[in-house]
Scaffold this motif. Sequence first.
Motif, PDB file in Angstrom:
ATOM      1  N   PRO A 475      -1.603   2.391 139.705  1.00 36.89           N
ATOM      2  CA  PRO A 475      -2.370   3.210 138.638  1.00 36.89           C
ATOM      3  C   PRO A 475      -3.715   2.544 138.465  1.00 36.89           C
ATOM      4  O   PRO A 475      -4.095   1.233 138.698  1.00 36.89           O
ATOM      5  CB  PRO A 475      -1.425   2.779 137.320  1.00 36.89           C
ATOM      6  CG  PRO A 475      -0.807   1.725 137.472  1.00 36.89           C
ATOM      7  CD  PRO A 475      -0.681   1.585 138.983  1.00 36.89           C
ATOM      8  N   ALA A 477      -8.056   3.700 136.707  1.00 38.14           N
ATOM      9  CA  ALA A 477      -8.791   4.679 135.848  1.00 38.14           C
ATOM     10  C   ALA A 477     -10.173   4.340 136.539  1.00 38.14           C
ATOM     11  O   ALA A 477     -10.625   3.324 137.106  1.00 38.14           O
ATOM     12  CB  ALA A 477      -8.585   4.439 134.398  1.00 38.14           C
ATOM     13  N   TYR A 500      -7.786   8.956 134.588  1.00 39.97           N
ATOM     14  CA  TYR A 500      -6.561   7.834 134.801  1.00 39.97           C
ATOM     15  C   TYR A 500      -5.769   8.466 135.880  1.00 39.97           C
ATOM     16  O   TYR A 500      -5.574   9.884 135.976  1.00 39.97           O
ATOM     17  CB  TYR A 500      -5.795   7.592 133.514  1.00 39.97           C
ATOM     18  CG  TYR A 500      -4.407   7.032 133.704  1.00 39.97           C
ATOM     19  CD1 TYR A 500      -4.182   5.723 133.969  1.00 39.97           C
ATOM     20  CD2 TYR A 500      -3.375   8.014 133.911  1.00 39.97           C
ATOM     21  CE1 TYR A 500      -3.049   5.240 134.115  1.00 39.97           C
ATOM     22  CE2 TYR A 500      -2.155   7.473 134.188  1.00 39.97           C
ATOM     23  CZ  TYR A 500      -2.072   6.089 134.288  1.00 39.97           C
ATOM     24  OH  TYR A 500      -0.923   5.466 134.635  1.00 39.97           O
ATOM     25  N   PRO A 502      -1.877   7.515 137.623  1.00 36.20           N
ATOM     26  CA  PRO A 502      -0.631   6.590 137.999  1.00 36.20           C
ATOM     27  C   PRO A 502      -0.512   6.370 139.453  1.00 36.20           C
ATOM     28  O   PRO A 502      -1.413   6.950 140.213  1.00 36.20           O
ATOM     29  CB  PRO A 502       0.421   7.559 137.577  1.00 36.20           C
ATOM     30  CG  PRO A 502      -0.003   9.002 137.758  1.00 36.20           C
ATOM     31  CD  PRO A 502      -1.494   8.959 137.418  1.00 36.20           C
ATOM     32  N   GLU A 555      -0.255  -1.196 133.667  1.00 39.07           N
ATOM     33  CA  GLU A 555      -0.582  -0.286 132.429  1.00 39.07           C
ATOM     34  C   GLU A 555      -1.163  -1.072 131.444  1.00 39.07           C
ATOM     35  O   GLU A 555      -2.234  -0.674 130.734  1.00 39.07           O
ATOM     36  CB  GLU A 555       0.678   0.415 132.439  1.00 39.07           C
ATOM     37  CG  GLU A 555       1.165   1.555 133.417  1.00 39.07           C
ATOM     38  CD  GLU A 555       0.419   2.570 133.638  1.00 39.07           C
ATOM     39  OE1 GLU A 555      -0.787   2.800 132.727  1.00 39.07           O
ATOM     40  OE2 GLU A 555       0.505   3.428 134.485  1.00 39.07           O
ATOM     41  N   LEU A 558      -4.846  -2.257 131.914  1.00 41.72           N
ATOM     42  CA  LEU A 558      -5.774  -1.164 131.950  1.00 41.72           C
ATOM     43  C   LEU A 558      -5.970  -0.879 130.808  1.00 41.72           C
ATOM     44  O   LEU A 558      -7.113  -0.600 130.284  1.00 41.72           O
ATOM     45  CB  LEU A 558      -5.165  -0.012 132.814  1.00 41.72           C
ATOM     46  CG  LEU A 558      -4.986  -0.033 134.493  1.00 41.72           C
ATOM     47  CD1 LEU A 558      -4.300   1.194 134.820  1.00 41.72           C
ATOM     48  CD2 LEU A 558      -6.563  -0.321 134.990  1.00 41.72           C
ATOM     49  N   ALA A 559      -5.066  -0.941 129.777  1.00 44.65           N
ATOM     50  CA  ALA A 559      -5.454  -0.374 128.309  1.00 44.65           C
ATOM     51  C   ALA A 559      -6.152  -1.537 127.791  1.00 44.65           C
ATOM     52  O   ALA A 559      -7.082  -1.474 126.858  1.00 44.65           O
ATOM     53  CB  ALA A 559      -4.048  -0.496 127.500  1.00 44.65           C
ATOM     54  N   TRP A 569      -8.113   5.486 124.894  1.00 44.30           N
ATOM     55  CA  TRP A 569      -7.446   5.203 126.203  1.00 44.30           C
ATOM     56  C   TRP A 569      -6.364   5.965 126.029  1.00 44.30           C
ATOM     57  O   TRP A 569      -5.797   6.489 127.142  1.00 44.30           O
ATOM     58  CB  TRP A 569      -7.156   3.709 126.168  1.00 44.30           C
ATOM     59  CG  TRP A 569      -6.091   3.423 127.281  1.00 44.30           C
ATOM     60  CD1 TRP A 569      -4.807   3.130 127.304  1.00 44.30           C
ATOM     61  CD2 TRP A 569      -6.215   3.384 128.608  1.00 44.30           C
ATOM     62  NE1 TRP A 569      -4.350   2.807 128.644  1.00 44.30           N
ATOM     63  CE2 TRP A 569      -5.195   3.148 129.487  1.00 44.30           C
ATOM     64  CE3 TRP A 569      -7.509   3.908 129.394  1.00 44.30           C
ATOM     65  CZ2 TRP A 569      -4.995   3.235 130.924  1.00 44.30           C
ATOM     66  CZ3 TRP A 569      -7.385   4.049 130.907  1.00 44.30           C
ATOM     67  CH2 TRP A 569      -6.081   3.645 131.517  1.00 44.30           C
ATOM     68  N   GLU A 570      -5.946   6.213 124.825  1.00 41.53           N
ATOM     69  CA  GLU A 570      -4.361   7.048 124.833  1.00 41.53           C
ATOM     70  C   GLU A 570      -4.813   8.633 125.385  1.00 41.53           C
ATOM     71  O   GLU A 570      -3.676   9.122 125.911  1.00 41.53           O
ATOM     72  CB  GLU A 570      -3.673   7.104 123.471  1.00 41.53           C
ATOM     73  CG  GLU A 570      -3.513   5.611 122.882  1.00 41.53           C
ATOM     74  CD  GLU A 570      -4.627   4.933 122.532  1.00 41.53           C
ATOM     75  OE1 GLU A 570      -5.593   5.260 122.324  1.00 41.53           O
ATOM     76  OE2 GLU A 570      -4.199   3.703 122.326  1.00 41.53           O
ATOM     77  N   ARG A 573      -5.410   8.236 129.238  1.00 40.70           N
ATOM     78  CA  ARG A 573      -4.069   8.104 130.096  1.00 40.70           C
ATOM     79  C   ARG A 573      -3.140   9.397 129.872  1.00 40.70           C
ATOM     80  O   ARG A 573      -2.418   9.667 130.884  1.00 40.70           O
ATOM     81  CB  ARG A 573      -3.625   6.729 129.548  1.00 40.70           C
ATOM     82  CG  ARG A 573      -2.323   6.332 130.430  1.00 40.70           C
ATOM     83  CD  ARG A 573      -1.671   5.128 129.697  1.00 40.70           C
ATOM     84  NE  ARG A 573      -0.471   4.901 130.773  1.00 40.70           N
ATOM     85  CZ  ARG A 573       0.705   5.664 130.734  1.00 40.70           C
ATOM     86  NH1 ARG A 573       0.794   6.502 130.008  1.00 40.70           N
ATOM     87  NH2 ARG A 573       1.573   4.883 131.486  1.00 40.70           N
TER      88      ARG A 573
END
Length: 755
Positions: A475, A477, A500, A502, A555, A558-559, A569-570, A573
Amino acid sequence: MITDCNDTPWTHSSSRRRAAAVSSHPQEAGTRRTFCRICPMGCPLRVTVEQGRVVAVTGDREDPIYRGFSCVKGRAQPAFLNDPARLRHPLQRLPDGSHRRIGVEDALDEIAAVLARLIDRRGPRSIAGYLGTYVIANALIRPFHRAFMEAIGSPMDFGAATIDKPGKPMARALLGSWGAPAQEFDRPDAILLVGVNPLVSYQGLPLGRPGEWLAERLAAGTELIVVDPRRSETARRATLHLQPEPGHDIGILAAILRTVLRERRHDEDFVSRHASGSAELTRALEPFDPTLVAARCGVDPEEIVEAARRFAGPPGEKRRGYAMAGTGPNMTGSGTLVEYLVQALDLVCGHVLREGEEIANAGVLLPPPVARAEVTVAPRPAAGFGEPLRVRGLTATAAGMPTAALADEMLLEGPGQVRALLSICGNPAAAFPDQRRTVRALSGLELLVQVDPWMSATAELADYVLPPLMPFEQPSATFLQDTQVLHAVGYGTPTPHGQYTPAVADPPEDSDLLSEWQFYRGLAARLDLPLTLRSLFPDATWTHEIGPADSPSTEELLAVLATGSRVPWEIVRGTDGPVGPSVIPPPPVVGPPTSLGLRFDLANAEMLAQLAGHSGDVVVADPALPFRLVCRRVVHAFNSSCRHPATQRGGPGNPAYLHPSDLADLGLAEGAAVVVRSRQAEVRTIVAADPHLRRGVVSMAHGYGDLPGLDRPDRGANTSRLLGFADDFDPLSGQPRMTAVPVAVEAAPPTQTSC
């Protein structure tokens, strides 16, 4: 030769744990939206997956900026992923030069043990790191690389920037920085491109669909001025093309800048309010009369004057625009001065956003900008600080440590000698100047580790080769596409673009791979060192510590990188594909100045002294080496990466392109085997005709080739072998002359065969 390590049992359990930390579930059949991480373009893609394997790749036509654009590198990724030659297990070099298979955990154990001994015996400076341009494959590589080098206490952290275009950040340091972006892609009236071909390199025009954007701007009346010894794909669309002999970029830029200032076509109000040294700069430019410069470089003097007038516009008119120099001018051995003149030209023309103007691209994953209409960073040294090197008087620079000196730091015995190199995302044995010296230095190390999916030239020399997961197997971004907005003029998308993805493919069966960030974390854990991650963006101040016992997932990391992002970010993603305009905040506006009182420096003493040294004929003719070798970008490769038959489409590895008349004079037919010889060395290749070249020029791509003595036609000729740096290098960045190199071209003698 590669053999199985049959006497050392190992299992896939640790490999499965690492894979789970990157991607939590196997891929189902179908079509996925993702984006390319082969080059900085970052094209949005649609990939077709069958049984966890990518079988087809196309551009994503639903993307609002790229609208389906992709190149041969991105579309060839099924061949990269599924190639039998791709390394699937780590390798350990044996005393006889062959390699055998070893498990990842065992390899990390042994590497960490050697590092610990070296730190204890010789100190942290004995360990160097090198991060190549393929860092774009994974947004986590750079922060983990920096964190690891900081954790072990080594200042010997090298990168590709100082052998590519180091002049950009170095000139910006010398001049000072404006508190808002350049006008750049926001409705330019004039564009000046010097030695850059953005329709192939994707630098100099906005990412997305650069050809269409350029057509729209030309239709709106934008002037496109190109300076290039080749009538490149971009030059063919120019409203004015200057085709000089190679090596005269400084003279041409100085003559253009001189004309702008003498004819008062610059933004006098902006310069008087925000810059110092304009009178000194004007005097320093006086020797660069367009007539004299034109006679030296082989162009019409009226073309130089016309270039200045079209770029700056009539006196009193505030014309929008931007100037950019590419790899060619930056590799002439005076890249800092080249960029100083380019950026000074933009500054005197006032090509920055002013108070009240909107910032067209403020990013998606960037923190919200705070822009002010004033100089916010004072001029400062571009070198002469940080870690001093032991050769050529070089030090750390605003572009990083001088990579061209790394081989000498390995070879020069005594306190501080580099004895280990961790090489990630690059191929030093093919990319560093003076290949033979580089190979000798790499071969003499106590430890050489290469993280590489292929058995590259550097991997052949490495004590350990650790193959990473490839981009579609992880994954990510578009952090790195966002950072391009901050890098320099000529990079990034015209408007905000964020995505983003996966993981869209499973790792190969029966493989033992790791993500690049796991390489650093695994070593740090074994050395009992915490890692402190820092933001990719200079305005963000957060840090994030990873302890030796911590096992974060990709993951989660990345956050962390997205902390404080302009679009949460939410949301990024949770979006399938790029985020839409409805979730991107309105463009921010440049605010008023404060009371900092800082000014640009248009008369840096070091730069003006160097400029004085270029007032004569700086390209000295040598009858024994009558041609000039220049670098050439190719769409099917990215520096030393992606050298693959699927992108070459059956074409030759790295031919030497010459004008057809030069081939005729040499008595050579297209495809003939030749030797290209410099003062330093020679390489064997084939010739090809390019009628768009200026006569007397040889054009070849850099980053190709194998080790000396192991040259193979499919890997192409290595131009780095032709380069030296003993007495012709940028005194600040240490970058040697890597283009406009005097060479001869001769028919190759018949190759000897043995049985």
